[in-house]
Scaffold this motif. Structure first.
Motif, PDB file in Angstrom:
ATOM      1  N   ARG A   1     -57.555 -19.808  48.980  1.00 35.99           N
ATOM      2  CA  ARG A   1     -57.452 -18.465  49.570  1.00 35.99           C
ATOM      3  C   ARG A   1     -57.662 -17.369  48.519  1.00 35.99           C
ATOM      4  N   SER A   2     -58.862 -17.336  47.997  1.00 36.15           N
ATOM      5  CA  SER A   2     -59.245 -16.346  47.001  1.00 36.15           C
ATOM      6  C   SER A   2     -59.273 -14.961  47.619  1.00 36.15           C
ATOM      7  N   ALA A   3     -59.477 -13.944  46.787  1.00 38.61           N
ATOM      8  CA  ALA A   3     -59.597 -12.582  47.289  1.00 38.61           C
ATOM      9  C   ALA A   3     -60.746 -12.467  48.274  1.00 38.61           C
ATOM     10  N   ALA A   4     -61.852 -13.148  47.987  1.00 41.61           N
ATOM     11  CA  ALA A   4     -63.007 -13.109  48.891  1.00 41.61           C
ATOM     12  C   ALA A   4     -62.674 -13.794  50.214  1.00 41.61           C
ATOM     13  N   TRP A   5     -61.942 -14.920  50.139  1.00 42.09           N
ATOM     14  CA  TRP A   5     -61.555 -15.624  51.377  1.00 42.09           C
ATOM     15  C   TRP A   5     -60.674 -14.716  52.232  1.00 42.09           C
ATOM     16  N   LEU A   6     -59.654 -14.103  51.626  1.00 44.89           N
ATOM     17  CA  LEU A   6     -58.748 -13.250  52.383  1.00 44.89           C
ATOM     18  C   LEU A   6     -59.469 -12.044  52.959  1.00 44.89           C
ATOM     19  N   ALA A   7     -60.412 -11.473  52.213  1.00 40.53           N
ATOM     20  CA  ALA A   7     -61.169 -10.334  52.715  1.00 40.53           C
ATOM     21  C   ALA A   7     -62.007 -10.747  53.929  1.00 40.53           C
ATOM     22  N   GLY A   8     -62.645 -11.909  53.846  1.00 41.23           N
ATOM     23  CA  GLY A   8     -63.431 -12.388  54.977  1.00 41.23           C
ATOM     24  C   GLY A   8     -62.573 -12.683  56.188  1.00 41.23           C
ATOM     25  N   PHE A   9     -61.415 -13.264  55.952  1.00 39.66           N
ATOM     26  CA  PHE A   9     -60.492 -13.553  57.047  1.00 39.66           C
ATOM     27  C   PHE A   9     -59.989 -12.258  57.684  1.00 39.66           C
ATOM     28  N   ALA A  10     -59.631 -11.274  56.852  1.00 39.26           N
ATOM     29  CA  ALA A  10     -59.180  -9.983  57.383  1.00 39.26           C
ATOM     30  C   ALA A  10     -60.287  -9.312  58.183  1.00 39.26           C
ATOM     31  N   ARG A  11     -61.516  -9.394  57.696  1.00 39.16           N
ATOM     32  CA  ARG A  11     -62.649  -8.785  58.405  1.00 39.16           C
ATOM     33  C   ARG A  11     -62.828  -9.425  59.777  1.00 39.16           C
ATOM     34  N   SER A  15     -48.208 -10.576  49.829  1.00 36.67           N
ATOM     35  CA  SER A  15     -47.692  -9.417  49.107  1.00 36.67           C
ATOM     36  C   SER A  15     -48.460  -8.187  49.543  1.00 36.67           C
ATOM     37  N   GLY A  16     -47.877  -7.013  49.288  1.00 30.63           N
ATOM     38  CA  GLY A  16     -48.534  -5.781  49.660  1.00 30.63           C
ATOM     39  C   GLY A  16     -49.824  -5.542  48.910  1.00 30.63           C
ATOM     40  N   ALA A  17     -49.847  -5.870  47.614  1.00 30.40           N
ATOM     41  CA  ALA A  17     -51.049  -5.650  46.811  1.00 30.40           C
ATOM     42  C   ALA A  17     -52.211  -6.503  47.297  1.00 30.40           C
ATOM     43  N   VAL A  18     -51.945  -7.771  47.588  1.00 27.09           N
ATOM     44  CA  VAL A  18     -53.000  -8.668  48.056  1.00 27.09           C
ATOM     45  C   VAL A  18     -53.457  -8.260  49.453  1.00 27.09           C
ATOM     46  N   LEU A  19     -52.510  -7.887  50.318  1.00 27.12           N
ATOM     47  CA  LEU A  19     -52.864  -7.431  51.652  1.00 27.12           C
ATOM     48  C   LEU A  19     -53.718  -6.176  51.582  1.00 27.12           C
ATOM     49  N   GLY A  20     -53.315  -5.227  50.737  1.00 26.64           N
ATOM     50  CA  GLY A  20     -54.073  -3.986  50.612  1.00 26.64           C
ATOM     51  C   GLY A  20     -55.496  -4.236  50.154  1.00 26.64           C
ATOM     52  N   ALA A  21     -55.678  -5.141  49.205  1.00 30.09           N
ATOM     53  CA  ALA A  21     -57.020  -5.445  48.709  1.00 30.09           C
ATOM     54  C   ALA A  21     -57.883  -6.072  49.801  1.00 30.09           C
ATOM     55  N   ALA A  22     -57.306  -6.982  50.581  1.00 29.94           N
ATOM     56  CA  ALA A  22     -58.058  -7.624  51.659  1.00 29.94           C
ATOM     57  C   ALA A  22     -58.445  -6.609  52.730  1.00 29.94           C
ATOM     58  N   LEU A  23     -57.514  -5.734  53.096  1.00 32.24           N
ATOM     59  CA  LEU A  23     -57.804  -4.721  54.101  1.00 32.24           C
ATOM     60  C   LEU A  23     -58.856  -3.737  53.599  1.00 32.24           C
ATOM     61  N   ASP A  24     -58.726  -3.329  52.355  1.00 34.94           N
ATOM     62  CA  ASP A  24     -59.662  -2.370  51.781  1.00 34.94           C
ATOM     63  C   ASP A  24     -61.088  -2.912  51.806  1.00 34.94           C
ATOM     64  N   SER A  25     -61.234  -4.181  51.506  1.00 38.70           N
ATOM     65  CA  SER A  25     -62.557  -4.799  51.525  1.00 38.70           C
ATOM     66  C   SER A  25     -63.099  -4.914  52.940  1.00 38.70           C
ATOM     67  N   ALA A  26     -62.193  -5.103  53.918  1.00 34.99           N
ATOM     68  CA  ALA A  26     -62.626  -5.353  55.291  1.00 34.99           C
ATOM     69  C   ALA A  26     -62.950  -4.088  56.070  1.00 34.99           C
ATOM     70  N   VAL A  27     -62.123  -3.052  55.928  1.00 33.33           N
ATOM     71  CA  VAL A  27     -62.249  -1.908  56.842  1.00 33.33           C
ATOM     72  C   VAL A  27     -63.521  -1.108  56.608  1.00 33.33           C
ATOM     73  N   GLY A  28     -64.072  -1.146  55.404  1.00 30.48           N
ATOM     74  CA  GLY A  28     -65.282  -0.392  55.144  1.00 30.48           C
ATOM     75  C   GLY A  28     -66.482  -0.875  55.926  1.00 30.48           C
ATOM     76  N   GLU A  29     -66.410  -2.088  56.458  1.00 27.29           N
ATOM     77  CA  GLU A  29     -67.533  -2.658  57.197  1.00 27.29           C
ATOM     78  C   GLU A  29     -67.333  -2.608  58.708  1.00 27.29           C
ATOM     79  N   LEU A  30     -66.277  -1.940  59.163  1.00 28.41           N
ATOM     80  CA  LEU A  30     -65.977  -1.903  60.587  1.00 28.41           C
ATOM     81  C   LEU A  30     -66.399  -0.581  61.202  1.00 28.41           C
ATOM     82  N   PRO A  31     -66.750  -0.564  62.493  1.00 33.57           N
ATOM     83  CA  PRO A  31     -67.115   0.690  63.165  1.00 33.57           C
ATOM     84  C   PRO A  31     -65.941   1.664  63.161  1.00 33.57           C
ATOM     85  N   SER A  32     -66.231   2.929  62.910  1.00 37.35           N
ATOM     86  CA  SER A  32     -65.171   3.934  62.873  1.00 37.35           C
ATOM     87  C   SER A  32     -64.725   4.275  64.287  1.00 37.35           C
ATOM     88  N   THR A  33     -63.433   4.124  64.531  1.00 40.05           N
ATOM     89  CA  THR A  33     -62.817   4.482  65.802  1.00 40.05           C
ATOM     90  C   THR A  33     -61.497   5.173  65.494  1.00 40.05           C
TER      91      THR A  33
END
Length: 498
Positions: free
Chosen positions: A338-348, A440-458
């Motif tokens: 569950r690397s940073a890239a894995w978590l970002a992809g999962f969050a996305r 953890s909050g830091a890991v969650l924040g990083a995963a969310l930050d990577s994911a939300v930039g690629e989502l449609p703005s609503t």
């Protein structure tokens, strides 16, 4: 350190009778179990609007809580998304506490006695659950094998393993983490006296009678009658839902308070189950193949929440060859890096599905038990599977904007309030399932930050990025026995620190 804990001693005494060889391991697991429950409790004390806490302030890398009676409660800085047991002791005045039940007892605030008893049960049952673990390294081949690797229960609820009314023998016999086979009783009820939706299978009929699967705990303690036959099944992480090998998942009524709620099955939920199942599968069809919703095959009730059952399609039906369907709560048991890239992809993946359905008008309660992920043979997240639609929220106005009519559902499930819809999704998916996977909050924040930039703005995405995260105030709810329904609090948004 305070040590007297009645529930711990009672479990040890019972265990010495029914499984004496497990006693040393149980005792060895108690300190870790106390820390696990104390960590969850400290999160609540640090972030929930408990009326007897009048102030919170940082001090020397820790946190000080001011109580209404003038006392001070001191502990470490509280990360609301951290899941390891990092709180081993807190200080009330000058006295250290490592036992959450004793701490709540000595706080002596309204309704603390009952909650302290729950925490004592939670610690003892957590230690008992951990004591019996001996899993091999390989991934399980059965769907229930994944479920039974979730040992500690809810990652953020202090009553994560509270099972009042269950003896030690019953926990060993019915708790999924102990890996038992449970014989469901089949209780015959005249079909004319039952409400049935969907298709009730012929193997659960006997002439003019329905054979309703009943959990043996329910049969012994509530119905006080055995079935005329039995159906062997494997308990899933909710304990009252079980997998029949080669057959459906069976949700049974267990009229006991497990974690937070009494787990019976309302007549209204049986009545709505077929409509809700069809609706869930219809909206899943709008996710471009990223989400499947398990079908409710049939549901029956003898017009009593104590005698009812729901038959569901197993999530494994949505796995292709070489794929695994894993509850999000069990991801930690996979051994995946569950690397940073894995978590970002999962969050996305999760946010694409969750926010897409929210825009459509459906707010999933996508916590780690209801939400499952389809993993490739190499462990990459491919798709999602969702089960148990009983607590979703539906917006008729949002559906109408997309040319859809709201189905005939119970009134409690319908709302056009954006805050209520976002609470349901964000509190379960982001502050629950994703936070639990991140740890953890830091890991969650990083995963969310990577994911939300690629989502449609609503507007919902803006709220997710900019507003505090809503979450159920689980401890406040347990200490507010006269208040019905969910109570909420807000957690610091992990994206705001980036």
């Amino acid at each position: 350190m305070h040590r007297p804990a009645t529930a711990e001693a009672e479990v040890a005494d019972e265990l010495a009778v029914v499984r004496p060889g497990l006693v040393p391991r149980y005792r060895a697991e108690l300190p870790g179990a106390r820390a696990a429950v104390l960590t969850r409790l400290w999160r609540a004390l640090a972030h929930e609007p408990l009326p007897w806490i009048t102030g919170r302030e940082s001090a020397r890398g820790g946190l000080v809580l001011r109580l209404g009676d003038g006392r001070r409660l001191r502990g470490p800085a509280a990360d609301p998304y951290r899941t390891d047991a990092y709180v081993t002791s807190v200080r009330l005045g000058g006295t250290p506490y490592d036992d959450p039940a004793r701490l709540v007892t000595d706080l002596a605030v309204p309704h603390s006695a009952g909650f302290a008893a729950e925490l004592g049960h939670s610690v003892a049952s957590t230690a008992l659950s951990r004591a019996g673990q001996d899993h091999p390294d390989e991934w399980p081949e059965s769907d229930w094998g994944w479920e039974q690797r979730v040992v500690d229960g809810h990652p953020f609820h202090p009553a994560c393993r509270s099972r009042p009314g269950f003896s030690v023998a019953e926990q060993l016999a019915y708790g999924p983490e102990h890996g038992p086979v449970v014989e469901l009783g089949l209780i015959p009820v005249p079909a004319a006296g039952c409400l049935v939706t969907g298709v009730w299978p012929p193997e659960l009929r006997d002439g003019g009678r329905l054979l309703i699967p009943v959990h043996p705990w329910q049969a012994a303690h509530v119905l006080k009658r055995p079935g005329e036959a039995t159906l062997p099944a494997h308990p899933l992480m909710s304990l009252r839902t079980l997998a029949v090998p080669g057959g459906p998942h069976v949700k049974t009524a267990v009229s006991a308070r497990l974690t937070s709620s009494v787990r019976d099955i309302s007549v209204a939920s049986v009545a709505a189950s077929e409509t809700l199942s069809a609706f869930g599968r219809a909206v899943a069809g709008r996710t471009d193949g990223l989400l499947d919703v398990t079908r409710t095959l049939g549901a029956a009730t003898a017009h009593s929440p104590d005698l009812a059952a729901v038959l569901r399609e197993p999530p494994g039906a949505y796995a292709a060859a070489g794929e695994h369907v894993v509850p999000v709560a069990a991801l930690a048991a996979t051994g995946l890096p569950r690397s940073a890239a894995w978590l970002a992809g999962f969050a996305r993946l999760c946010l694409t599905v969750g926010l897409g359905l929210l825009e459509l008008g459906v707010a999933l309660e996508a916590h780690g038990q209801n939400l499952l992920v389809v993993l490739s043979a190499s462990g990459e997240p491919l798709r999602l599977v969702y089960r148990d639609l009983a607590d979703i929220r539906v917006s008729p106005a949002r559906l109408a904007r997309h040319g859809l009519a709201a189905p005939d559902l119970p009134a409690r499930m319908l709302t056009d309030d954006p805050a209520a819809l976002r609470r349901k999704l964000f509190g379960s998916l982001v502050a629950g399932a994703l936070a639990g996977a991140a740890g953890s909050g830091a890991v969650l924040g990083a995963a969310l930050d990577s994911a939300v930039g690629e989502l449609p703005s609503t507007p919902d995405l803006v709220a997710l990025r900019e507003e505090p995260l809503p979450v159920k105030a689980l401890t406040l709810m347990r200490m507010s026995p006269v208040t019905e329904g969910d109570l909420w609090t807000e957690l610091p948004n992990p994206l705001s620190a980036r």
